[in-house]
Design a protein around this motif. Structure first.
Motif, PDB file in Angstrom:
ATOM      1  N   CYS A 132      -1.338  17.672  -2.580  1.00  0.00           N
ATOM      2  CA  CYS A 132      -1.059  16.735  -3.619  1.00  0.00           C
ATOM      3  C   CYS A 132      -1.882  17.574  -5.215  1.00  0.00           C
ATOM      4  N   GLN A 133      -0.986  16.963  -5.974  1.00  0.00           N
ATOM      5  CA  GLN A 133      -1.428  17.369  -7.657  1.00  0.00           C
ATOM      6  C   GLN A 133      -2.410  16.485  -7.983  1.00  0.00           C
ATOM      7  N   PHE A 136       0.858  -1.121   0.040  1.00  0.00           N
ATOM      8  CA  PHE A 136      -0.056  -0.097  -0.029  1.00  0.00           C
ATOM      9  C   PHE A 136       1.024   1.233   0.054  1.00  0.00           C
ATOM     10  N   TYR A 137       0.704   2.026  -1.006  1.00  0.00           N
ATOM     11  CA  TYR A 137       1.576   3.225  -1.188  1.00  0.00           C
ATOM     12  C   TYR A 137       1.428   4.279  -0.402  1.00  0.00           C
ATOM     13  N   TRP A 138       2.652   5.040  -0.140  1.00  0.00           N
ATOM     14  CA  TRP A 138       2.938   6.085   0.515  1.00  0.00           C
ATOM     15  C   TRP A 138       1.969   7.176   0.529  1.00  0.00           C
ATOM     16  N   HIS A 139       1.142   7.610   1.797  1.00  0.00           N
ATOM     17  CA  HIS A 139       0.246   8.577   1.932  1.00  0.00           C
ATOM     18  C   HIS A 139       0.053   9.437   3.059  1.00  0.00           C
ATOM     19  N   HIS A 198       2.810   7.501   5.459  1.00  0.00           N
ATOM     20  CA  HIS A 198       3.046   5.924   5.918  1.00  0.00           C
ATOM     21  C   HIS A 198       2.791   5.112   4.565  1.00  0.00           C
ATOM     22  N   GLY A 199       3.078   3.826   4.781  1.00  0.00           N
ATOM     23  CA  GLY A 199       2.580   3.009   3.579  1.00  0.00           C
ATOM     24  C   GLY A 199       3.054   1.527   4.308  1.00  0.00           C
ATOM     25  N   SER A 200       2.965   0.611   3.146  1.00  0.00           N
ATOM     26  CA  SER A 200       3.399  -0.733   3.569  1.00  0.00           C
ATOM     27  C   SER A 200       3.788  -1.719   2.215  1.00  0.00           C
ATOM     28  N   GLN A 210      -3.995   3.299  -4.446  1.00  0.00           N
ATOM     29  CA  GLN A 210      -4.370   5.004  -4.318  1.00  0.00           C
ATOM     30  C   GLN A 210      -3.383   5.639  -5.301  1.00  0.00           C
ATOM     31  N   LYS A 211      -4.005   6.496  -6.098  1.00  0.00           N
ATOM     32  CA  LYS A 211      -3.258   6.872  -7.045  1.00  0.00           C
ATOM     33  C   LYS A 211      -3.343   8.705  -6.984  1.00  0.00           C
ATOM     34  N   ILE A 212      -4.637   8.928  -6.638  1.00  0.00           N
ATOM     35  CA  ILE A 212      -4.724  10.863  -6.568  1.00  0.00           C
ATOM     36  C   ILE A 212      -4.667  10.684  -4.915  1.00  0.00           C
ATOM     37  N   GLY A 213      -4.083  11.761  -4.500  1.00  0.00           N
ATOM     38  CA  GLY A 213      -3.600  11.996  -3.224  1.00  0.00           C
ATOM     39  C   GLY A 213      -2.635  11.393  -2.443  1.00  0.00           C
ATOM     40  N   THR A 214      -1.586  11.034  -3.270  1.00  0.00           N
ATOM     41  CA  THR A 214      -0.440  10.462  -2.839  1.00  0.00           C
ATOM     42  C   THR A 214       0.734  11.598  -3.219  1.00  0.00           C
TER      43      THR A 214
END
Lengths: 313, 313
Positions: free
Chosen positions: B203-204, B153-156, B257-259, B219-223
């Motif tokens: 975020c852009q 799970f990507y950084w956000h 955070h992310g994992s 998650q793509k938007i908001g990272t």
């Protein structure tokens, strides 16, 4: 068809590690030593290190190389990757959808410093000691896994594939991975199951033609079942091969290993050499129609490595 | 169009953390405290722990729960997942291609013990102290990530999404994740960037309609951009929230955070509660057309949690 029957029987007689049975997975005891000679004070590693390699199937060694040597290797690895950007050579693997170089095979033939490294007593000398034989390079490569998007590589024993698809007869080979970046558990460091090298997991499934074309990205055939992996992890645990750039990770050809994906910004890179005993040169594949290409498994009469001592640079 | 202009201006005036600019990403200083009151010896955590939470944006606390309490939570979480197998409720997320339950939202409404846990002074009491207000549950869930195939799970920053898509006005919320399995770096433990909570990465990108339908998986938007993440990791480092089952991980709503994914046989599971200050109840979304569904963000007049003390079982 008596001839076919004869061939099958003869091949079965010489196959110490049958694998890729379409019907079932089995566990077999390893019939080969891990350390092929007794330790003496002439050995290039300590008695404790030799014992640990025998017990665990791997060793993580720091501080073997000087800061200058590591800096030279890191910078020349980066130059090599840049020079090969967009290459369509079979020995060069690029990232999907990009020209960035992920893997360069036949590393020691492409670069003088890497050739020198491959003969260094700190790699090849330890391999000679462990295998009690002259050694040659079965496969070599520069690996680079990017940050943010690094993909996992699933659990496997290298020997299972080398035996099935390359025709490596016995467990008498060792891999040397020299880290060119800091490796930590959370950026996808190599994970190994200590002691797993004493069991041969004979994998279920038939080898498809040209399996290597996909198995280098995602290995599906030649991996233990989830049930076996759960049992092996329960028995042996999982060790992360962590260390700073310059750390040397040596592991037996049959040690079960894999690596997680990596969303951290930190890439991972290493120079990777597989040393095989000259007496263990490749035969015909034990469980595949055709052998894999030469850059994945050097065939023919092996030329033993002449060891080099002293600083790399 | 004076009315629309007015609305925009009024909304801009009350938006302390503008985000999702289609043109650019920016870094803004956090304008809210992290710990909303001075420590006294009445606080449910030590002065050192309060200072660490303020500095790092998270705390990892072991030994808060007894072996019996953890055993009861683990077994009842497993029962809950079994009971919901194959459910098509919106609050239940199953593994792609399987009936296995990966996430159960509104956890405290589905199970008495989980309801009791959500009100426990060891979670909600610490949240009240940190936020210096009564608290309510903004979102809760049971998470289960399988072994072998667990995805990254990507950084956000959670707050970025909660602000943009749920209308959470200020950074006055804290997440409490109670580990129901052992978590280690190599089975995809939560990674946090200590100190990252002091910066708001605006975020852009524009929020697509029903973004949550895909953003909960990838998650793509908001990272943050890779460039921002590289800079943040360089400035702050990355800490793995490792610990045995029963460990409590508390983190500020804006801590990045992310994992990672997880090829080990060991699954990861936790009970997850987001506590928001009652004074910070949701407004209209700051950067989305429609608010997300109620199971992702509880709307309306918040009902403050009544704290419970003593053993769970």
């Amino acid at each position: 068809m008596p001839l076919e029957y004869d061939v099958l029987e003869s091949s079965a007689q010489t196959d110490a590690y049958p694998t890729r049975d379409p019907e079932k997975e089995t566990w077999r005891e390893r019939v080969d030593p891990t350390v092929w000679q007794d330790w003496t004070d002439q050995a290039p590693i300590s008695r404790g290190q030799a014992d640990a390699f025998d017990r665990d199937g791997f060793l993580v060694l720091e501080d073997l190389f000087s800061t200058d040597e590591i800096a030279a290797l890191v910078s020349q690895a980066a130059e090599l990757r840049s020079a090969l950007e967009g290459s369509d050579a079979a020995e060069v693997v690029t990232e999907p959808g990009s020209d960035a170089v992920r893997t360069v095979f036949n590393l020691e033939t492409r670069h003088d410093l890497m050739a020198r490294l491959s003969r260094d007593v700190r790699l090849a000398g330890i391999a000679q000691f462990l295998l009690n034989d002259e050694v040659y390079i079965h496969q070599s490569r520069l690996n680079y896994k990017p940050g943010f998007t690094g993909k996992e590589f699933y659990w496997h024993s290298d020997f299972e594939t080398w035996h099935a698809e390359d025709g490596m007869p016995r467990m008498r080979a060792v891999s040397a991975s020299l880290l060119l970046t800091d490796n930590r558990a959370h950026n996808g460091a190599l994970m190994l199951m200590p002691g797993s090298h004493k069991t041969f997991v004979s994998c279920q499934g038939e080898t498809p033609d040209a399996n290597y074309e996909t198995s280098l990205k995602t290995q599906k055939i030649g991996t233990p079942s989830q049930e076996s992996l759960r049992d092996l992890a329960q028995m042996h645990g999982i060790t992360d091969a962590e260390g700073p750039a310059g750390t040397l990770v040596l592991f037996d050809c049959n040690t079960i290993h894999g690596s997680n994906g990596n969303i951290t910004p930190d890439p991972r890179s290493n120079a990777f050499f597989v040393y095989n005993a000259v007496s263990n040169a490749l035969a015909d594949p034990f469980a595949a129609e055709e052998p894999r290409p030469d850059h994945l498994a050097h065939r023919g009469t092996p030329s033993p490595i002449k060891l080099r001592t002293g600083a790399l640079v």
